[in-house]
Design an enzyme around this catalytic site. Structure first.
Site, PDB file in Angstrom:
ATOM      1  N   ASP A  54     103.904  10.778  17.304  1.00  0.00           N
ATOM      2  CA  ASP A  54     104.361  11.419  16.077  1.00  0.00           C
ATOM      3  C   ASP A  54     103.394  12.594  15.903  1.00  0.00           C
ATOM      4  O   ASP A  54     102.182  12.431  16.032  1.00  0.00           O
ATOM      5  CB  ASP A  54     104.229  10.430  14.908  1.00  0.00           C
ATOM      6  CG  ASP A  54     104.773  11.000  13.611  1.00  0.00           C
ATOM      7  OD1 ASP A  54     105.709  10.408  13.067  1.00  0.00           O
ATOM      8  OD2 ASP A  54     104.249  12.033  13.136  1.00  0.00           O
ATOM      9  N   SER A  55     103.910  13.770  15.595  1.00  0.00           N
ATOM     10  CA  SER A  55     103.028  14.945  15.639  1.00  0.00           C
ATOM     11  C   SER A  55     101.962  14.933  14.560  1.00  0.00           C
ATOM     12  O   SER A  55     101.014  15.707  14.608  1.00  0.00           O
ATOM     13  CB  SER A  55     103.836  16.244  15.597  1.00  0.00           C
ATOM     14  OG  SER A  55     104.305  16.501  14.299  1.00  0.00           O
ATOM     15  N   THR A  86     108.206  17.797  14.255  1.00  0.00           N
ATOM     16  CA  THR A  86     108.258  18.980  13.394  1.00  0.00           C
ATOM     17  C   THR A  86     107.051  19.080  12.459  1.00  0.00           C
ATOM     18  O   THR A  86     106.688  20.171  12.034  1.00  0.00           O
ATOM     19  CB  THR A  86     109.536  18.971  12.529  1.00  0.00           C
ATOM     20  OG1 THR A  86     109.573  17.771  11.751  1.00  0.00           O
ATOM     21  CG2 THR A  86     110.777  19.066  13.374  1.00  0.00           C
ATOM     22  N   TYR A 276      91.957  42.382  -6.897  1.00  0.00           N
ATOM     23  CA  TYR A 276      91.520  41.785  -8.168  1.00  0.00           C
ATOM     24  C   TYR A 276      90.046  41.400  -8.072  1.00  0.00           C
ATOM     25  O   TYR A 276      89.493  41.279  -6.967  1.00  0.00           O
ATOM     26  CB  TYR A 276      92.345  40.517  -8.467  1.00  0.00           C
ATOM     27  CG  TYR A 276      93.797  40.797  -8.759  1.00  0.00           C
ATOM     28  CD1 TYR A 276      94.230  41.086 -10.052  1.00  0.00           C
ATOM     29  CD2 TYR A 276      94.735  40.769  -7.734  1.00  0.00           C
ATOM     30  CE1 TYR A 276      95.565  41.340 -10.309  1.00  0.00           C
ATOM     31  CE2 TYR A 276      96.072  41.028  -7.988  1.00  0.00           C
ATOM     32  CZ  TYR A 276      96.478  41.311  -9.278  1.00  0.00           C
ATOM     33  OH  TYR A 276      97.795  41.569  -9.533  1.00  0.00           O
TER      34      TYR A 276
END
Ligand code: ASP
Length: 329
Positions: A54-55, A86, A276
């Protein structure tokens, strides 16, 4: 027939399971061709299992191993496809782009939101697209997903439900797959391959700024040997500089030769530390702006840059973030 190598690293595409047990990596076999025989019409395809994870379990050493495998194989094929989960695909794609600055043919990552064995799956289209794109003249590390090829080092996973999981908000797709395949004109020109350099420094901390973030928590990180920080700041790169100011932390890190890179929490627009007071105070304290880079690209580029840096790490990181290595900004 063009020749394509598929390197399997894991992910949903080849998983089985689901309700009620969680999806988990499955045994990868030549079933790929049994499920999707049409792949044989696209190219002469060989496949190799590098990992089956599983990534969310991918680590920087996996990126290096994968990059080494791609580097060694690329000259023998027209392109390489990497099957990947993914969840961290954008990190792996970014890391590959920075570890392999010289490529002259496609390296295409793909995966799926639903497994290949399911009737209603995005895996078939993504795999076919990825293999076709791997035969085309595209010298980039890309992500093939949802009928598009996206530049890997500009991509983020933006959707955990829809089939169009990835986007590159500040970069047009490299290719779009409709009735025809349209390759965009901003695809990078081929770069001659260079010797593979496996050095990487994983001790990088990424922190998202938020109102109330106690700077002492970051001072604590400096004491546990962190080597670089990516601060996801607000808007154009602003950090709090009044109450709970992060400016002293940036000063202290820079004094210890620990680079602090500022990326933005916004998906579009560039970090501009002069716009900023919160950004300009950070810049005066030594912070390095990441321009339009995604956090995924900033983290992985900092790891690769620090891996290669000698003595002066802040100087090396500043130099690395001044210019693009692979179209990441
Ligand atoms: N958890 C899975 C993974 O990243 C999700 C996927 O592949 O879509 O490996």
């Amino acid at each position: 027939m063009p020749r394509v190598l598929i390197l399997h690293t894991g992910g949903t595409l080849m998983m089985r399971g689901g309700d009620p047990s969680p999806l988990a990596p499955d045994v990868y076999t030549s079933d790929l061709f049994a499920e999707l025989p049409v792949l044989r019409k696209v190219a002469e395809i060989e496949s190799r299992i590098l990992f089956n994870l599983d990534s969310s379990d991918m680590q920087p050493h996996h990126w290096v191993e994968l990059a080494a495998a791609v580097h060694a194989s690329l000259p023998k094929y027209d392109g390489v496809v990497v099957v990947h989960g993914t969840d961290t695909m954008a990190y792996t794609a970014s890391a590959l782009a920075f570890l392999l600055p010289g490529i002259d043919r496609p390296v295409v990552l793909t995966g799926a939101q639903r497994p290949l064995v399911e009737v209603r799956t995005d895996a078939r289209a993504n795999l076919v697209d990825a293999c076709m794109l791997a035969t085309m003249p595209i010298a980039e590390v890309g992500i093939a997903f949802g009928s598009k090829l996206l530049r890997g080092c500009r991509a983020s996973k933006l959707d955990a439900w829809g089939m169009n999981a990835f986007a590159t908000p500040s970069c047009a797709p490299l290719a779009e797959l409709g009735v025809t395949v349209e390759i965009a004109s901003h695809v990078l020109a081929p770069r001659p391959p260079t010797a593979f350099d496996p050095r990487i420094e994983p001790r990088v901390l990424a922190v998202r700024a938020f109102p109330g973030l106690d700077p002492r928590l970051l001072i604590g990180a400096l004491r546990v040997d962190v080597k670089g920080i990516v601060l996801e700041a607000f808007g154009a790169g602003n950090v709090p500089h009044l109450e709970n100011s992060l400016v002293p932390v940036i000063e202290e890190a820079t004094r210890r030769d620990i680079p602090v890179v500022i990326a933005s929490q916004c998906a579009r627009g560039a970090v501009d530390l002069s716009r900023y007071e919160g950004g300009s105070a950070a810049a005066k304290a030594g912070a390095i702006g990441a321009g339009t880079m995604t956090s995924e690209a900033a983290v992985t580029k900092l790891m690769v840059a620090l891996g290669r840096a000698g003595e002066h790490k802040v100087g090396a990181a500043r130099e690395a973030f001044r210019s693009a290595w692979a179209g990441e900004m």
